[in-house]
Design a protein around this motif. Structure first.
Motif, mmCIF file in Angstrom:
data_model
loop_
_atom_site.group_PDB
_atom_site.id
_atom_site.type_symbol
_atom_site.label_atom_id
_atom_site.label_comp_id
_atom_site.label_asym_id
_atom_site.label_seq_id
_atom_site.Cartn_x
_atom_site.Cartn_y
_atom_site.Cartn_z
ATOM 1 N N LYS A 161 -31.133 0.241 -8.036
ATOM 2 C CA LYS A 161 -30.925 -0.685 -9.144
ATOM 3 C C LYS A 161 -29.956 -0.070 -10.138
ATOM 4 O O LYS A 161 -29.933 1.151 -10.336
ATOM 5 C CB LYS A 161 -32.238 -1.007 -9.874
ATOM 6 C CG LYS A 161 -33.291 -1.694 -9.044
ATOM 7 C CD LYS A 161 -34.539 -1.950 -9.906
ATOM 8 C CE LYS A 161 -35.645 -2.612 -9.113
ATOM 9 N NZ LYS A 161 -36.856 -2.830 -9.944
ATOM 10 N N LEU A 162 -29.166 -0.916 -10.763
ATOM 11 C CA LEU A 162 -28.294 -0.517 -11.859
ATOM 12 C C LEU A 162 -28.540 -1.448 -13.038
ATOM 13 O O LEU A 162 -28.663 -2.662 -12.862
ATOM 14 C CB LEU A 162 -26.817 -0.598 -11.463
ATOM 15 C CG LEU A 162 -26.305 0.375 -10.400
ATOM 16 C CD1 LEU A 162 -24.869 0.006 -10.035
ATOM 17 C CD2 LEU A 162 -26.387 1.811 -10.880
ATOM 18 N N LYS A 163 -28.595 -0.886 -14.220
ATOM 19 C CA LYS A 163 -28.678 -1.695 -15.439
ATOM 20 C C LYS A 163 -27.327 -1.604 -16.133
ATOM 21 O O LYS A 163 -26.907 -0.539 -16.589
ATOM 22 C CB LYS A 163 -29.786 -1.160 -16.350
ATOM 23 C CG LYS A 163 -30.180 -2.095 -17.465
ATOM 24 C CD LYS A 163 -30.995 -3.281 -16.963
ATOM 25 C CE LYS A 163 -31.549 -4.104 -18.134
ATOM 26 N NZ LYS A 163 -32.322 -5.276 -17.687
ATOM 27 N N LEU A 164 -26.620 -2.728 -16.175
ATOM 28 C CA LEU A 164 -25.277 -2.771 -16.727
ATOM 29 C C LEU A 164 -25.176 -3.911 -17.730
ATOM 30 O O LEU A 164 -26.130 -4.668 -17.925
ATOM 31 C CB LEU A 164 -24.243 -2.964 -15.603
ATOM 32 C CG LEU A 164 -24.229 -1.888 -14.512
ATOM 33 C CD1 LEU A 164 -23.323 -2.318 -13.366
ATOM 34 C CD2 LEU A 164 -23.773 -0.552 -15.071
ATOM 35 N N VAL A 165 -24.023 -4.057 -18.353
ATOM 36 C CA VAL A 165 -23.799 -5.116 -19.325
ATOM 37 C C VAL A 165 -23.113 -6.292 -18.621
ATOM 38 O O VAL A 165 -22.020 -6.142 -18.074
ATOM 39 C CB VAL A 165 -22.930 -4.625 -20.503
ATOM 40 C CG1 VAL A 165 -22.677 -5.767 -21.495
ATOM 41 C CG2 VAL A 165 -23.601 -3.454 -21.203
ATOM 42 N N THR A 166 -23.770 -7.425 -18.586
ATOM 43 C CA THR A 166 -23.272 -8.659 -17.953
ATOM 44 C C THR A 166 -22.602 -8.416 -16.593
ATOM 45 O O THR A 166 -21.450 -8.799 -16.384
ATOM 46 C CB THR A 166 -22.308 -9.432 -18.883
ATOM 47 O OG1 THR A 166 -21.167 -8.618 -19.187
ATOM 48 C CG2 THR A 166 -22.999 -9.835 -20.166
ATOM 49 N N PRO A 167 -23.312 -7.825 -15.645
ATOM 50 C CA PRO A 167 -22.727 -7.586 -14.316
ATOM 51 C C PRO A 167 -22.918 -8.818 -13.441
ATOM 52 O O PRO A 167 -23.693 -8.838 -12.492
ATOM 53 C CB PRO A 167 -23.563 -6.419 -13.791
ATOM 54 C CG PRO A 167 -24.930 -6.691 -14.362
ATOM 55 C CD PRO A 167 -24.700 -7.322 -15.715
ATOM 56 N N TYR A 168 -22.175 -9.864 -13.733
ATOM 57 C CA TYR A 168 -22.477 -11.172 -13.152
ATOM 58 C C TYR A 168 -21.898 -11.392 -11.762
ATOM 59 O O TYR A 168 -22.328 -12.292 -11.051
ATOM 60 C CB TYR A 168 -21.972 -12.281 -14.078
ATOM 61 C CG TYR A 168 -22.701 -12.379 -15.394
ATOM 62 C CD1 TYR A 168 -23.980 -11.855 -15.554
ATOM 63 C CD2 TYR A 168 -22.110 -12.994 -16.489
ATOM 64 C CE1 TYR A 168 -24.645 -11.948 -16.758
ATOM 65 C CE2 TYR A 168 -22.770 -13.097 -17.709
ATOM 66 C CZ TYR A 168 -24.047 -12.566 -17.842
ATOM 67 O OH TYR A 168 -24.705 -12.662 -19.036
ATOM 68 N N LEU A 169 -20.896 -10.595 -11.361
ATOM 69 C CA LEU A 169 -20.230 -10.808 -10.084
ATOM 70 C C LEU A 169 -20.092 -9.484 -9.344
ATOM 71 O O LEU A 169 -19.905 -8.440 -9.966
ATOM 72 C CB LEU A 169 -18.836 -11.414 -10.295
ATOM 73 C CG LEU A 169 -18.766 -12.781 -10.976
ATOM 74 C CD1 LEU A 169 -17.338 -13.093 -11.372
ATOM 75 C CD2 LEU A 169 -19.330 -13.862 -10.073
ATOM 76 N N ALA A 170 -20.174 -9.549 -8.006
ATOM 77 C CA ALA A 170 -20.022 -8.345 -7.201
ATOM 78 C C ALA A 170 -19.371 -8.703 -5.873
ATOM 79 O O ALA A 170 -19.427 -9.851 -5.425
ATOM 80 C CB ALA A 170 -21.378 -7.677 -6.963
ATOM 81 N N ALA A 171 -18.764 -7.695 -5.231
ATOM 82 C CA ALA A 171 -18.129 -7.903 -3.925
ATOM 83 C C ALA A 171 -18.071 -6.587 -3.181
ATOM 84 O O ALA A 171 -17.863 -5.524 -3.787
ATOM 85 C CB ALA A 171 -16.717 -8.465 -4.097
#
Length: 349
Positions: free
Chosen positions: A154-164
């Motif tokens: 798990k990662l806690k980030l700021v607004t990580p809304y998209l990934a690829a």
């Protein structure tokens, strides 16, 4: 159906709407909206998720709808085929914001994945194995394996809304839109700091100043891994060098927003997954205009740093393309708004 070995460059300007599938209506007469599209690995089936809490399966070769599966209890968004035949992974839109793995043959759940405390905004499946990434409106990114109910990390980030994932499944990119940055992680060292961070502040100041820090709708690698597409809702789309984070081109030509809330809905708009994507060969990007006019095609071989106008326009016959997805194997694609439309080269229609 023509195989993808027929050069994309020879047919991309010939795409035309070939078949539309009737949408559904709510009890008040309003139309439901398709929120996501995905093809299976073989390019033979298409799954569409809609905000009437059901998904629909289409047979691409036959050009017909084969099955509708309701998910009234959980809702459905971001439905994606896994590498296993006839299995679909999707995000719930209610209940506990879980992810669910569905066996299409008997419409039974194989497994569910619970970690997010808020709406899941993106699902990205590894091109090489059973790993996948989920991003959520709870600022959480999870790395999973389809065979386990518990996250691998798990990662806690700021607004990580998209990934690829990149095509080699070695790198994953995570877009943090409120900080105007893209974080690049080694998948094998998911719990370590990103090995690179691309900051788009200056690019947004130049090309999308009125929507800086918001309206990112799509994150996608080209099939050669050299380019990274950052789709936006209105002004255009960034194509970056995926190694350096530098701008290759800013794709212009859109005239309206999509009317979709991608990836996070704060205004009651229907969800979406972005209206632009790479073609199979990575040379072109195809995207909507935001209204019911043409689809746009940008040839990245003609790109120069700065704004790039479309190199072709595909007549849509009034079909709105709020969601756009290219078939990975065949020269065809699908778009959707309130209904799904299959596109083929006009000599195949």
């Amino acid at each position: 159906m023509a195989a993808v070995q027929q050069k994309v460059a020879d047919v991309v300007q010939q795409y035309r709407p070939a078949k539309q599938f009737k949408g559904t209506k709510r009890s008040d007469g309003s139309s439901t909206h398709v929120t996501s599209l995905d093809f299976d690995d073989a390019g033979e089936f298409l799954v569409a998720a809609a905000d009437d809490e059901q998904m629909t399966i289409f047979d691409v070769k036959e050009g017909k709808q084969t099955k509708s599966i309701p998910s009234k209890k959980y809702g459905v968004h971001l439905a994606k085929f896994t590498h296993h035949p006839r299995q679909v992974l999707f995000a719930s839109t209610k209940q506990e914001n879980s992810l669910r793995l569905l066996e299409l043959h008997n419409e039974s759940f194989v497994r569910y994945f619970t970690a997010h405390s808020s709406q899941v905004t993106c699902l990205a499946l590894s091109p090489a194995n059973d790993q996948f990434i989920s991003c959520g409106n709870d600022d959480l990114v999870c790395l999973w394996d389809l065979n386990s109910r518990s996250p691998q990390g798990k990662l806690k980030l700021v607004t990580p809304y998209l990934a690829a994932f990149d095509p080699a499944a070695a790198v994953m990119a995570i877009a943090s839109q409120s900080t105007s940055s893209i974080l690049m992680y080694d998948v094998r060292n998911f719990d370590k700091a990103p090995f690179a961070t691309f900051y788009l502040d200056d690019l947004e100041d130049s090309y999308t100043p009125t929507t800086k820090g918001r309206a990112w709708t799509k994150l996608e690698f080209s099939n050669d891994g050299k380019s990274l597409l950052v789709g936006t809702d209105y002004h255009g789309h960034f194509v970056l060098d995926s190694f350096q984070g530098t701008l290759k081109s800013f794709l212009v030509g859109k005239t309206h927003g999509t009317g979709r809330a991608a990836p996070v809905s704060t205004s009651g708009k229907p969800l979406g997954q972005g209206d632009a994507c790479f073609t199979q060969d990575g040379r072109f990007v195809i995207g909507g205009t935001g209204d019911s006019s043409d689809l746009l095609v940008w040839d990245l071989q003609q790109a120069t740093e700065g704004s790039q106008e479309p190199t072709a326009r595909l007549p849509s016959n009034g079909v709105k393309s709020a969601v756009v997805q290219v078939n990975p194997r065949f020269n065809m694609m699908a778009t959707a708004d309130t209904r799904v439309c299959m596109w083929r080269p006009q000599d195949q229609i």
